[in-house]
Design an enzyme around this catalytic site. Structure first.
Site, PDB file in Angstrom:
ATOM      1  N   GLU A 285      -3.104  -4.534  -3.167  1.00 53.53           N
ATOM      2  CA  GLU A 285      -3.599  -5.460  -4.188  1.00 53.53           C
ATOM      3  C   GLU A 285      -3.561  -4.823  -5.569  1.00 53.53           C
ATOM      4  O   GLU A 285      -3.100  -5.428  -6.537  1.00 53.53           O
ATOM      5  CB  GLU A 285      -5.046  -5.894  -3.865  1.00 53.53           C
ATOM      6  CG  GLU A 285      -5.174  -6.687  -2.590  1.00 53.53           C
ATOM      7  CD  GLU A 285      -5.401  -5.840  -1.342  1.00 53.53           C
ATOM      8  OE1 GLU A 285      -5.909  -6.387  -0.349  1.00 53.53           O
ATOM      9  OE2 GLU A 285      -5.085  -4.623  -1.332  1.00 53.53           O
TER      10      GLU A 285
ATOM     11  N   CYS B 252     -10.586  -3.244  -4.687  1.00 53.29           N
ATOM     12  CA  CYS B 252      -9.576  -4.263  -5.019  1.00 53.29           C
ATOM     13  C   CYS B 252     -10.232  -5.548  -5.500  1.00 53.29           C
ATOM     14  O   CYS B 252      -9.734  -6.198  -6.422  1.00 53.29           O
ATOM     15  CB  CYS B 252      -8.674  -4.527  -3.818  1.00 53.29           C
ATOM     16  SG  CYS B 252      -7.524  -3.166  -3.513  1.00 53.29           S
TER      17      CYS B 252
ATOM     18  N   CYS C 230      -4.155   0.828  -2.654  1.00 52.15           N
ATOM     19  CA  CYS C 230      -4.051  -0.431  -1.913  1.00 52.15           C
ATOM     20  C   CYS C 230      -2.982  -1.342  -2.515  1.00 52.15           C
ATOM     21  O   CYS C 230      -2.694  -1.287  -3.711  1.00 52.15           O
ATOM     22  CB  CYS C 230      -5.385  -1.169  -1.932  1.00 52.15           C
ATOM     23  SG  CYS C 230      -6.752  -0.298  -1.158  1.00 52.15           S
TER      24      CYS C 230
ATOM     25  N   GLU D 109       0.359   5.241   0.748  1.00 50.21           N
ATOM     26  CA  GLU D 109      -0.533   6.283   1.262  1.00 50.21           C
ATOM     27  C   GLU D 109      -0.099   7.659   0.767  1.00 50.21           C
ATOM     28  O   GLU D 109       1.011   7.839   0.263  1.00 50.21           O
ATOM     29  CB  GLU D 109      -0.536   6.269   2.789  1.00 50.21           C
ATOM     30  CG  GLU D 109      -1.174   5.032   3.361  1.00 50.21           C
ATOM     31  CD  GLU D 109      -1.238   5.018   4.869  1.00 50.21           C
ATOM     32  OE1 GLU D 109      -1.918   4.130   5.395  1.00 50.21           O
ATOM     33  OE2 GLU D 109      -0.623   5.875   5.532  1.00 50.21           O
TER      34      GLU D 109
ATOM     35  N   ASN E 260       0.830  -1.197   0.000  1.00 47.70           N
ATOM     36  CA  ASN E 260       0.000   0.000   0.000  1.00 47.70           C
ATOM     37  C   ASN E 260       0.870   1.254   0.000  1.00 47.70           C
ATOM     38  O   ASN E 260       1.949   1.283   0.572  1.00 47.70           O
ATOM     39  CB  ASN E 260      -1.001  -0.002   1.158  1.00 47.70           C
ATOM     40  CG  ASN E 260      -0.384  -0.142   2.533  1.00 47.70           C
ATOM     41  OD1 ASN E 260       0.510  -0.948   2.755  1.00 47.70           O
ATOM     42  ND2 ASN E 260      -0.891   0.624   3.476  1.00 47.70           N
TER      43      ASN E 260
END
Length: 159
Positions: free
Chosen positions: A74, A114, A72, A63, A61
């Site tokens: 994924e 996701c 994210c 941010e 991830n």
């Protein structure tokens, strides 16, 4: 009115019951999580994908202070896999979450966005994507991304 029921089928296995490949994917996801950029939430997520060409692709991830601008793990992994290996399908996906101190948390499941991207990758690759949601002691395994998104939206809906 008629009522319907949808069920999610999954398996739960102990970490020590994982196959060597599954164990490697989990460990690669852990390594990816350790490199996540999560200064705001301190919630580090890592993903490892096994592709049909034998390559393992990871993601974590990312941010951003403007929260919606982050991404994210994924999707980072899936978009990386697709851009670098456009003809390979994703066979397996291991997901791990941990604290900033490296402590593995209980298993987590992918968010809705996701799940939608996972489903699209599965459909594009024309093969189910086996998903391992890894916790400290237990791993929950879903046979296909489609199983995690029963009311999915796909290219068929656009026709």
């Amino acid at each position: 009115m008629k009522e319907y029921k949808s069920e999610l089928k999954f398996q739960e296995v102990a970490v020590d019951e994982l196959s060597p490949l599954e164990y490697e994917l989990m460990n690669r996801a852990i390594a990816a999580a350790k490199n996540a950029y999560a200064p705001y939430s301190n919630f580090h997520v890592g993903v490892a994908l096994m592709l049909s060409n034998g390559k393992i692709v990871t993601g974590n991830n990312q941010e951003n202070a403007a929260y919606p601008s982050g991404l994210c793990a994924e999707r980072v992994a899936l978009f990386n896999a697709s851009s670098q290996n456009p003809d390979a399908s994703v066979r397996e996906c291991a997901i791990v979450a941990m604290s900033s101190k490296g402590e593995i948390k209980k298993r987590i499941s992918p968010c809705g966005a996701c799940r939608q991207v996972m489903l699209e990758a599965e459909q594009r690759g024309k093969t189910p994507m086996r998903i391992l949601m890894c916790g400290k002691e237990k791993v929950q395994v879903v046979a296909s991304a489609k199983d995690m998104l029963p009311f999915s939206f796909s290219e068929e809906d656009l026709k």
